[in-house]
Design an enzyme around this catalytic site. Sequence first.
Site, PDB file in Angstrom:
ATOM      1  CG  ASN A   9       1.895  -1.842 -12.562  1.00 53.17           C
ATOM      2  OD1 ASN A   9       2.258  -2.490 -13.786  1.00 53.17           O
ATOM      3  ND2 ASN A   9       2.704  -1.571 -11.593  1.00 53.17           N
ATOM      4  CE  LYS A  11       2.567  -4.353  -9.258  1.00 55.21           C
ATOM      5  NZ  LYS A  11       2.874  -4.859  -7.895  1.00 55.21           N
ATOM      6  CG  HIS A  94       6.131   0.091  -9.598  1.00 55.40           C
ATOM      7  ND1 HIS A  94       6.490  -0.675  -8.881  1.00 55.40           N
ATOM      8  CD2 HIS A  94       4.914   0.145  -9.516  1.00 55.40           C
ATOM      9  CE1 HIS A  94       5.440  -1.219  -8.172  1.00 55.40           C
ATOM     10  NE2 HIS A  94       4.459  -0.769  -8.576  1.00 55.40           N
ATOM     11  CD  GLU A  96       6.632  -4.343  -8.085  1.00 58.63           C
ATOM     12  OE1 GLU A  96       6.237  -4.527  -9.439  1.00 58.63           O
ATOM     13  OE2 GLU A  96       5.563  -4.610  -7.318  1.00 58.63           O
ATOM     14  CD  GLU A 164       2.035   1.958  -6.486  1.00 55.26           C
ATOM     15  OE1 GLU A 164       1.024   1.232  -6.731  1.00 55.26           O
ATOM     16  OE2 GLU A 164       3.037   1.294  -6.877  1.00 55.26           O
ATOM     17  N   GLY A 170       1.502  -5.508  -2.943  1.00 56.56           N
ATOM     18  CA  GLY A 170       1.173  -7.068  -2.728  1.00 56.56           C
ATOM     19  C   GLY A 170       1.337  -7.989  -1.737  1.00 56.56           C
ATOM     20  CB  SER A 210      -2.884  -4.313  -0.655  1.00 53.16           C
ATOM     21  OG  SER A 210      -1.845  -5.094  -0.602  1.00 53.16           O
TER      22      SER A 210
HETATM   23  P1  13P Z   1      -0.657  -4.508  -5.748  1.00 55.48           P
HETATM   24  O1  13P Z   1      -2.115  -4.004  -5.925  1.00 55.48           O
HETATM   25  O2  13P Z   1      -0.761  -5.631  -6.062  1.00 55.48           O
HETATM   26  O3  13P Z   1      -0.506  -4.463  -4.134  1.00 55.48           O
HETATM   27  O4  13P Z   1       0.365  -3.559  -6.405  1.00 55.48           O
HETATM   28  C1  13P Z   1       0.328  -2.395  -6.254  1.00 55.48           C
HETATM   29  C2  13P Z   1       1.264  -1.550  -7.025  1.00 55.48           C
HETATM   30  O5  13P Z   1       2.423  -2.062  -7.303  1.00 55.48           O
HETATM   31  C3  13P Z   1       0.872  -1.059  -8.470  1.00 55.48           C
HETATM   32  O6  13P Z   1       1.580  -0.378  -9.040  1.00 55.48           O
END
Ligand code: 13P
Length: 253
Positions: A9, A11, A94, A96, A164, A170, A210
């Site tokens: 992803n 992002k 997601h 976010e 997640e 992150g 992560s």
């Molecule tokens: P990170 O791997 O940067 O922690 O992000 C995970 C994520 O949100 C994947 O969709």
Amino acid sequence: MRLPIIAGNWKMNTNIDQAVELVKEMRDRLHGIDGVEKVLCPPFVSLSAVKGIIAATSVRLGAQNMYYEEKGAYTGEVSPNMLAGLCEYVILGHSERRQYFGETDEIVNRKVKAAVGAGLLPILCVGERLEEHEAGKTEEVVTRQVREALVGVDTPDGLVVAYEPVWAIGTGKAATGEQANATIGLIRETLASLYGADFAAGTRIQYGGSVTAANIAEFVSQPEIDGALVGGASLKAPEFVSIVEQTSRVRRR
Ligand code: 13P
């Protein structure tokens, strides 16, 4: 046997040139790895360019979001039909999206229905926030998110779920393999209660949060964990390739 699936992803990172460069850096090596499904989820604007570069390889394409309406006066939105034919997967719900764009379980449910209706395969994200985790509400939250996202959805063949935990995204503080395995087991039980044991046993559930080349083996060696949804580490070609390679190796044992 569930084929493990590693999805990157990206992002809101990379412009078109950078996306092209990144995918060129990893395409051939990803293509050469068997026993793992590999999915890249670049930003909307780069889907088309990336699609061209991975054509005729085993690398698949996914979008990071979509709107649930088919078409119309929804300025700035992208519909399921626009994605169908362009990519196979779409990340939905997601954290976010839930956190910054007000996506509720009901909106996620509409999106899941629309994606399935358009022939897209949802990667449905669920996960508890830190305060929910600390209050011992992980099971309650995750079970609710799965159930609500799937209300009124007939057996969603090809569905992928990504667990997640929000506190792990992150932050560099990944869950432990055991923690993630336990929660993913509960998600599988929820799927079994909705669609039966066979569906649950055949549905892939990823861990995300992560994930790096240093910890992927801990996750994919767990019996319930069928791969990973990778954020930051998917933007570094050698690291993403290593994550996919290790998954292939661990799962062959
Ligand atoms: P990170 O791997 O940067 O922690 O992000 C995970 C994520 O949100 C994947 O969709």
